[in-house]
Structures are given as C-alpha cells and as structure tokens.
Design a protein around this motif. Structure first.
Motif, PDB file in Angstrom:
ATOM      1  N   ALA A   1       7.217   9.590   8.859  1.00 47.47           N
ATOM      2  CA  ALA A   1       7.936   9.120   7.764  1.00 47.47           C
ATOM      3  C   ALA A   1       8.131   7.818   8.096  1.00 47.47           C
ATOM      4  O   ALA A   1       8.448   7.290   9.024  1.00 47.47           O
ATOM      5  CB  ALA A   1       9.154   9.665   7.678  1.00 47.47           C
ATOM      6  N   VAL A   2       7.495   6.923   7.028  1.00 52.56           N
ATOM      7  CA  VAL A   2       7.631   5.384   7.101  1.00 52.56           C
ATOM      8  C   VAL A   2       8.670   4.944   6.099  1.00 52.56           C
ATOM      9  O   VAL A   2       8.712   5.257   5.011  1.00 52.56           O
ATOM     10  CB  VAL A   2       6.323   4.958   6.746  1.00 52.56           C
ATOM     11  CG1 VAL A   2       6.348   3.454   6.852  1.00 52.56           C
ATOM     12  CG2 VAL A   2       5.176   5.618   7.677  1.00 52.56           C
ATOM     13  N   ALA A   3       9.770   4.274   6.682  1.00 57.70           N
ATOM     14  CA  ALA A   3      10.615   3.578   5.958  1.00 57.70           C
ATOM     15  C   ALA A   3      10.501   2.279   6.037  1.00 57.70           C
ATOM     16  O   ALA A   3       9.835   1.580   6.749  1.00 57.70           O
ATOM     17  CB  ALA A   3      12.032   3.995   6.774  1.00 57.70           C
ATOM     18  N   ASP A   4      10.879   1.577   4.928  1.00 59.07           N
ATOM     19  CA  ASP A   4      10.708   0.320   4.803  1.00 59.07           C
ATOM     20  C   ASP A   4      12.068  -0.465   4.562  1.00 59.07           C
ATOM     21  O   ASP A   4      13.063   0.184   4.014  1.00 59.07           O
ATOM     22  CB  ASP A   4       9.368  -0.204   3.895  1.00 59.07           C
ATOM     23  CG  ASP A   4       9.724   0.054   2.348  1.00 59.07           C
ATOM     24  OD1 ASP A   4      11.009   0.069   2.084  1.00 59.07           O
ATOM     25  OD2 ASP A   4       8.809   0.210   1.659  1.00 59.07           O
ATOM     26  N   VAL A   5      12.013  -1.820   4.320  1.00 60.00           N
ATOM     27  CA  VAL A   5      13.113  -2.566   4.249  1.00 60.00           C
ATOM     28  C   VAL A   5      13.587  -2.073   2.534  1.00 60.00           C
ATOM     29  O   VAL A   5      15.123  -2.088   2.868  1.00 60.00           O
ATOM     30  CB  VAL A   5      12.645  -4.130   4.105  1.00 60.00           C
ATOM     31  CG1 VAL A   5      11.806  -4.495   2.684  1.00 60.00           C
ATOM     32  CG2 VAL A   5      13.894  -4.759   4.235  1.00 60.00           C
TER      33      VAL A   5
END
Ligand SMILES: *Cc1c(COP(=O)(O)O)cnc(C)c1O
Length: 370
Positions: A5-9
């Motif tokens: 899972a990629v979270a970003d700002v």
C-alpha cells in the motif's frame, strides 16, 4: 506477489496527537530528501560519523539556532541527551540534590510532575511544595500557595502538563533556589526567560522533533554539583565537557531538531510563533466557553495553549464525537486514559487550518445534538 500500500502526502490527516506529534511538512520533506544524500556528506546523516565535520556542523547549528531563538545567556550550557524527558526525572535529583537535608521540592500540576517526584524519591529526600491532585489537576498555584522547603536543593515544576492541559502563564518566584523546569510540551512554543531557571529540559517529540532526544539547558554553576561517582552518561558535567558526544548521540533526532530550529527562525522566531499559538488555542476555547455543551478541564487562567482538554455531556457523546471527527480527518483527539474526554494537541506544527477545521466540527456537532 506482495502488494504494498502506498500512502502519499495527500493521505496526511490533521493530527492532534499529544506526542510524538505532528511535524512541519517542510521539515519532513527536507529530511526525506536528505535521507538519500546529505549535501556535502555523500551519504545520509544516519551513515556518517558523529565526529565528522558534517555532523559537527549540524550539532553546532542546532545549538546556535536554539541559543538565538531562546536568547540563552552565555552562562548556560545546552546538552543534547538521550532517554527522553523521563531520564531527566532521575538525572535531575542525581546531579542536583545536595545531601540528606537538602530535599528536592516539587510543584505538582499534573501527571508528569507526579511521575517526576516518584523518580526523585528513589534518589533522595523530596517534598511536595504544592499539589493540584485532589482537585483533579485543573490549575497552577499562585506563589503564596507554594510551601517550599527552606533548604531545598532545587524546586521542580512542569511548565505545561500535557495530559491535563494545565500551563503556567507566569513563572513562580522561588527566590534563590534553582528552579528546574520540565518544559517538554511547551518548549519552543513561546519565548522563555531562561535566566529564571537553573535547569530546563524538554523531550523533543512534542514541539522539537523525534522521540529519544532530550534538550537540557543548565546554568554553569550547577554543573559543580555532579558527583564523580555518577555513571558518565548520567552526569551533566561530563556530558557538558564532552559537548554531548560522550558516546554516539542520537544523530537523526539532533539533525531533525536542527531543521526545526531553522523552520522556527523562518516562521519569525518564538514571539511570532507564540502569538499564532495563542490565537489557535483561543479559537477552540471560544467554542468551549460559548455554551454548556463542552466543558473545559482546566481553569481559565491555567489552561494550556498546547493541549486543549475538554469533556462532552456524556461518554457516549464523546465516543460519537471522536468517531465522527476521525472520519473527517481530525485524528488522535482522544483524551489520555487517566483523564478521559477530548484532548486537542495543537503544537507549533499544527496549521491554523487544522484548528479551524476542528472548531467548525465542534460547532456542527454541538448543533446536531440540540
Ligand atoms: C511527553 C512528556 C514527558 C515524557 O517524555 P518521554 O520523552 O516519553 O520521556 C515528560 N514530561 C512532559 C511534560 C511531557 O509532555
């Protein structure tokens, strides 16, 4: 295949955590960039010697900026130590107690002060100069209420009690006895007249960066109290002589601290930051004071600009409030388990928009219950 899972700002929420707490986004971005390669180092701050020229510059800038921000007098040393604030609960009595008949005198305005005295009694004699415990820790004392031991080695206070949301707005007058202050949760949130204290300490993870680091400001003459018998790491004098590099210091936390002091300078210094903190807190206290739906924990003249603590009419409503806030991206608002209710921690890095969003939500929630 493993999916990551990629979270970003954009997934960042308004984080009202009491600590470790929100950090300025620009500081996080800079640290992120430098984590692959720090300019001039050919490696990250985590991968170079703590005696290298590059780290030495980081340490020196951290100290220089801190001295400028707080206008620290020349006869104070700044130490960057490990073990957070809790180790200071032990180091203060170990270094500063002057003998059997010279107690440490403790002013208890909340949970952290009580913990500090619990550690101090293991080292030597203590007295309680004042306690707000019977009252549920709702206020700070006035000077005339302080019962200071006449021959005290020092007086210990907590400038801001993070759990109860109780903050001193004036520094108690304790005469010639060195005043020791746990400033963990309001350090660098406002100007502080350092010369009123013998020693002042703060952990970093509220207003000043990463957990594990404690910043200690100590007046020169008090270093003479440290006994040769103390373990080197526990000895303020040895730590001062070694420039906080008796062993490998917490290099990453010191580097982050340095970035935060730069950020504070760009924000206009501590007077400007204090003014913003005062207005942010006022936005929330206004809603709390408006009707009788919300009830503040602390008395008006003792309430904190950093941790705003309040109750709703019932625990059921508090649970609904927290769940519903969370869905709006207003997170970590649950009060400490020992106090209950709601706690909004609005340290330096909490933007005005976050406080405004919480204020709007509080007003809407109150209305929905009418
Ligand atoms: C957070 C806090 C502490 C504890 O800090 P640690 O770094 O976890 O030891 C102590 N005193 C106050 C006032 C705090 O807010």
């Amino acid at each position: 295949m493993r999916s990551v899972a990629v979270a970003d700002v954009n997934d960042r929420v308004f984080n009202f955590s009491a600590g470790p707490a929100a950090l300025p986004l620009s500081v996080l971005r800079e640290a992120q960039e430098d984590l692959l390669c720090l300019p001039g180092a050919g490696a990250s701050i985590l991968e170079i010697s703590h005696r290298s020229e590059v780290f030495t510059q980081v340490l020196e800038e951290a100290e220089r900026n801190l001295r400028q921000l707080l206008e620290i007098p020349d006869n104070y040393r700044t130490l960057f130590l490990q073990g957070g604030a809790l180790l200071q609960f032990s180091m203060v009595p170990m270094n500063l107690m002057l003998g059997e008949n010279r107690p440490g005198s403790y002013v208890l305005t909340g949970t952290w002060g009580r913990k500090a005295v619990q550690e101090a009694v293991k080292v030597g004699a203590t007295t309680v100069a004042w306690s707000g415990e019977e009252d549920g820790f709702r206020r700070v004392p006035v000077d005339s209420e302080l019962d200071l031991a006449e021959n005290a080695s020092y007086v210990h206070m907590t400038s801001n009690e993070t759990i109860q949301g109780v903050q001193f707005q004036a520094i108690p007058d304790v005469g010639e006895v060195p005043l020791v202050c746990d400033a963990s949760s309001d350090f660098l949130s406002r100007p502080m007249p350092v010369d009123r204290y013998g020693l002042l300490y703060a952990c970093a993870q509220k207003n000043a960066g990463a957990a594990g680091l404690a910043v200690v400001l100590v007046r020169d003459d008090l270093l003479a109290r440290s006994s040769e018998k103390l373990g080197a790491m526990l000895d303020y004098r040895r730590q001062a002589e070694a420039g906080s590099r008796l062993n490998t210091p917490p290099v990453f936390a010191i580097y982050l601290f340095m970035l935060i002091t730069r950020w504070l300078q760009n924000e206009g210094g501590l007077a400007a930051v204090a003014e913003r903190n005062r207005s942010k807190a006022a936005l929330l206290y206004e809603v709390i004071d408006f009707g009788d739906f919300f009830t503040g924990h602390a008395s008006v003249d003792s309430r904190s600009h950093m941790n705003v603590t309040f109750r709703l009419p019932s625990e059921v409503l508090e649970k609904q409030f927290l769940d519903s806030a969370e869905r709006r991206g207003l997170c970590s608002l649950k009060g400490h388990r020992s106090v209950g209710g709601i706690r909004a921690s609005i340290y330096n890095a909490m933007p005005l928009e976050g406080v405004e969003a919480l204020r709007r939500f509080m007003m809407e929630f109150e209305k929905s219950q009418a």
